[in-house]
Design an enzyme around this catalytic site. Sequence first.
Site, PDB file in Angstrom:
ATOM      1  N   THR A  82      32.187  20.498  32.991  1.00 56.98           N
ATOM      2  CA  THR A  82      31.685  19.815  34.190  1.00 56.98           C
ATOM      3  C   THR A  82      31.277  18.380  33.914  1.00 56.98           C
ATOM      4  O   THR A  82      31.431  17.504  34.777  1.00 56.98           O
ATOM      5  CB  THR A  82      30.469  20.597  34.759  1.00 56.98           C
ATOM      6  OG1 THR A  82      30.921  21.892  35.145  1.00 56.98           O
ATOM      7  CG2 THR A  82      29.860  19.908  35.959  1.00 56.98           C
TER       8      THR A  82
ATOM      9  N   ASP B 219      38.295  23.386  31.564  1.00 60.45           N
ATOM     10  CA  ASP B 219      37.120  24.130  31.991  1.00 60.45           C
ATOM     11  C   ASP B 219      36.902  25.154  30.878  1.00 60.45           C
ATOM     12  O   ASP B 219      37.864  25.810  30.449  1.00 60.45           O
ATOM     13  CB  ASP B 219      37.421  24.828  33.323  1.00 60.45           C
ATOM     14  CG  ASP B 219      36.209  25.538  33.896  1.00 60.45           C
ATOM     15  OD1 ASP B 219      35.615  26.362  33.181  1.00 60.45           O
ATOM     16  OD2 ASP B 219      35.846  25.283  35.052  1.00 60.45           O
ATOM     17  N   SER B 220      35.697  25.320  30.395  1.00 64.66           N
ATOM     18  CA  SER B 220      35.514  26.153  29.199  1.00 64.66           C
ATOM     19  C   SER B 220      35.828  27.626  29.457  1.00 64.66           C
ATOM     20  O   SER B 220      35.994  28.395  28.521  1.00 64.66           O
ATOM     21  CB  SER B 220      34.118  25.985  28.614  1.00 64.66           C
ATOM     22  OG  SER B 220      33.143  26.609  29.407  1.00 64.66           O
ATOM     23  N   SER B 221      35.930  28.023  30.732  1.00 66.26           N
ATOM     24  CA  SER B 221      36.362  29.397  31.028  1.00 66.26           C
ATOM     25  C   SER B 221      37.816  29.594  30.618  1.00 66.26           C
ATOM     26  O   SER B 221      38.278  30.722  30.465  1.00 66.26           O
ATOM     27  CB  SER B 221      36.226  29.698  32.522  1.00 66.26           C
ATOM     28  OG  SER B 221      34.952  29.361  32.960  1.00 66.26           O
TER      29      SER B 221
ATOM     30  N   THR C 185      29.810  24.420  30.079  1.00 59.95           N
ATOM     31  CA  THR C 185      28.646  25.258  29.752  1.00 59.95           C
ATOM     32  C   THR C 185      28.986  26.749  29.722  1.00 59.95           C
ATOM     33  O   THR C 185      28.288  27.523  29.073  1.00 59.95           O
ATOM     34  CB  THR C 185      27.504  25.030  30.764  1.00 59.95           C
ATOM     35  OG1 THR C 185      27.971  25.362  32.076  1.00 59.95           O
ATOM     36  CG2 THR C 185      27.011  23.605  30.726  1.00 59.95           C
ATOM     37  N   ASP C 186      30.054  27.152  30.430  1.00 66.02           N
ATOM     38  CA  ASP C 186      30.291  28.586  30.589  1.00 66.02           C
ATOM     39  C   ASP C 186      30.500  29.318  29.265  1.00 66.02           C
ATOM     40  O   ASP C 186      30.006  30.425  29.084  1.00 66.02           O
ATOM     41  CB  ASP C 186      31.490  28.834  31.522  1.00 66.02           C
ATOM     42  CG  ASP C 186      31.156  28.507  32.970  1.00 66.02           C
ATOM     43  OD1 ASP C 186      29.953  28.380  33.286  1.00 66.02           O
ATOM     44  OD2 ASP C 186      32.079  28.377  33.786  1.00 66.02           O
TER      45      ASP C 186
HETATM   46  N1  ASP Z   1      33.033  25.867  34.527  1.00 66.13           N
HETATM   47  C1  ASP Z   1      32.419  24.808  33.777  1.00 66.13           C
HETATM   48  C2  ASP Z   1      32.839  24.946  32.334  1.00 66.13           C
HETATM   49  O1  ASP Z   1      32.346  25.772  31.624  1.00 66.13           O
HETATM   50  C3  ASP Z   1      30.958  24.836  33.913  1.00 66.13           C
HETATM   51  C4  ASP Z   1      30.211  23.719  33.236  1.00 66.13           C
HETATM   52  O2  ASP Z   1      30.700  22.970  32.437  1.00 66.13           O
HETATM   53  O3  ASP Z   1      29.009  23.628  33.532  1.00 66.13           O
HETATM   54  O4  ASP Z   1      33.690  24.246  31.884  1.00 66.13           O
END
Ligand code: ASP
Length: 378
Positions: free
Chosen positions: A33, A98-100, A130-131
């Site tokens: 993000t 996106d880390s997902s 963050t994910d």
């Molecule tokens: N979906 C995002 C990720 O993990 C969420 C984030 O970065 O806060 O890449």
Amino acid sequence: MFQRRSKLATAGVAKSVEQEQEANVLVIYTGGTIGMLRNQSGVYEPKSNYMIPELKKFPMFHDKSQSETNGSNLLVTPLMRNGKRVVYRIKEYSPLLDSSNMSMDDWSKIANDISLYYDKYDGFVVLHGTDTMAYTASALSFMCENLGKPIVVTGSQIPIYEVRSDGRDNFLSALVVASQYKIPEVLVVFGNKVLRGNRTIKNDSGSFDAFISPNIASIADLGTDITVNSFLVLQRDTTQQFYVHRDICKNVGLLRLFPGISEQLVRSFLQPPMQGVVLQSYGAGNAPDNCPGILRAIKEAIKREVIIVNITQCTRGFVDASYATGKALYDQGVIPGGDMTADAAFTKLSYVLSKASLSNKTKTEMMKQNLRGECTTR
Ligand code: ASP
């Protein structure tokens, strides 16, 4: 143009780098993000080749008077209140993720880049979504052997380009910690806290204070002063060379127990090619002991050299064998995982299982040991 940095006279752990006017940091930008923009459908997605020119517009991220770096990926912070500045280079990954969408191969890629540039920089920042940040931070902590420099993983809940963003503080704090504190660990910097990476969990999907390390205190707290809990900082082994263990075993999984879970489900989960499973049991490590089929399936898997580690589903706390329902698991050969987080236990298993030259017995022993501060030894 820049003052050349003096050689470090001290190698004190968790010590501010008094002798230097500037320090060099490599920023590995993987996505998340922190660097996203809304697309035409109104949802966030990563935007390539956008962050570096944008950061150069923020005076706190780049002091134009120090360097003409148009078109380059080199940035310089202004002098900070301690009279120091950070010179940092951003290595942007393609594609940004996106880390997902990240996989175990992405952990190897990051670890590999750190090893390639290890000698050139004082510290590293990994910009990450963050994910799955806690997984990556945990994995890096195991893959980086004999680490002697800080690797700081950070990101944000709101993109850095937006007016109200936590990204600017998190990124700047990460740069400061990576450059000015000799903490030889993989850390997560988020919401004014510096946490040990392999103790961290994402605890809140919306708060700026999204990460906690439930079973140990923060390594440092970022207020008007930066207070390091030095007694927690891992000691660097200066007799050993840093290197990266790139391999990772992918045949691992997380199995969360739930009331009524069937023998059939447990049995099929443990089937080959599965080599290691983190069992997330109840409370202090309890599983049903009135369902002999489940215990038999576990025992048979362990006989096939599947390593099974027991951790709690609770956010905080330890597994132990104070109940019959917990002891039943250990009687089958399950390893008590102490107070490891699920993310740490999972990545530790994939690291340990990838050590092809080790016997199953040695791997089992390693899973019981505290390798990188990921668990409390009682
Ligand atoms: N979906 C995002 C990720 O993990 C969420 C984030 O970065 O806060 O890449």
